[in-house]
Design a protein around this motif. Sequence first.
Motif, short mmCIF file in Angstrom:
data_model
loop_
_atom_site.label_atom_id
_atom_site.label_comp_id
_atom_site.label_asym_id
_atom_site.label_seq_id
_atom_site.Cartn_x
_atom_site.Cartn_y
_atom_site.Cartn_z
N LEU A 1 0.81 -1.22 0.00
CA LEU A 1 0.00 0.00 0.00
C LEU A 1 0.85 1.26 0.00
O LEU A 1 0.45 2.30 0.52
CB LEU A 1 -1.00 0.00 1.16
N LEU A 2 2.00 1.17 -0.63
CA LEU A 2 2.87 2.33 -0.82
C LEU A 2 2.73 2.81 -2.25
O LEU A 2 2.52 1.99 -3.16
CB LEU A 2 4.33 1.96 -0.53
N PRO A 3 2.86 4.11 -2.48
CA PRO A 3 2.78 4.62 -3.86
C PRO A 3 3.89 4.01 -4.71
O PRO A 3 5.05 3.93 -4.29
CB PRO A 3 2.97 6.12 -3.71
N CYS A 4 3.52 3.56 -5.90
CA CYS A 4 4.51 3.02 -6.84
C CYS A 4 5.24 4.19 -7.50
O CYS A 4 4.78 5.32 -7.46
CB CYS A 4 3.82 2.16 -7.90
N LYS A 5 6.36 3.87 -8.10
CA LYS A 5 7.09 4.90 -8.83
C LYS A 5 6.22 5.45 -9.93
O LYS A 5 5.38 4.76 -10.48
CB LYS A 5 8.39 4.33 -9.40
N GLU A 6 6.47 6.70 -10.28
CA GLU A 6 5.65 7.39 -11.29
C GLU A 6 5.60 6.64 -12.61
O GLU A 6 4.58 6.60 -13.26
CB GLU A 6 6.17 8.81 -11.51
#
Length: 97
Positions: free
Chosen positions: A87-92
């Motif tokens: 549930l962490l933001p993935c790389k752009e």
Amino acid sequence: ILTTSYSVSLLHQFCSKLKGDQFFHSSPSFLFFPVEDGIQCEISLPVNAPIRNVVGRPCSSSVMAKKVACLEACRILHSAGALNDYLLPCKEDNRVD
């Protein structure tokens, strides 16, 4: 495990990680409206988020409607690859437009 209570802060955290400039509004906005079965919440995410709008299911209160809509938004972001399994933001470059 993602709970309705944690989903609100997770969505705010996700939006705060989106790239922007001084004119960029990185917070989600919430709109509540009455429906036959209770209250629904519609979330509008920033323009550079992989999804723009999410409508949650009807709930008995606006507080619960917000939590349920945030949980749905997090589920969709995860399915789209914008949130990883932790549930962490993935790389752009992994985001879906």
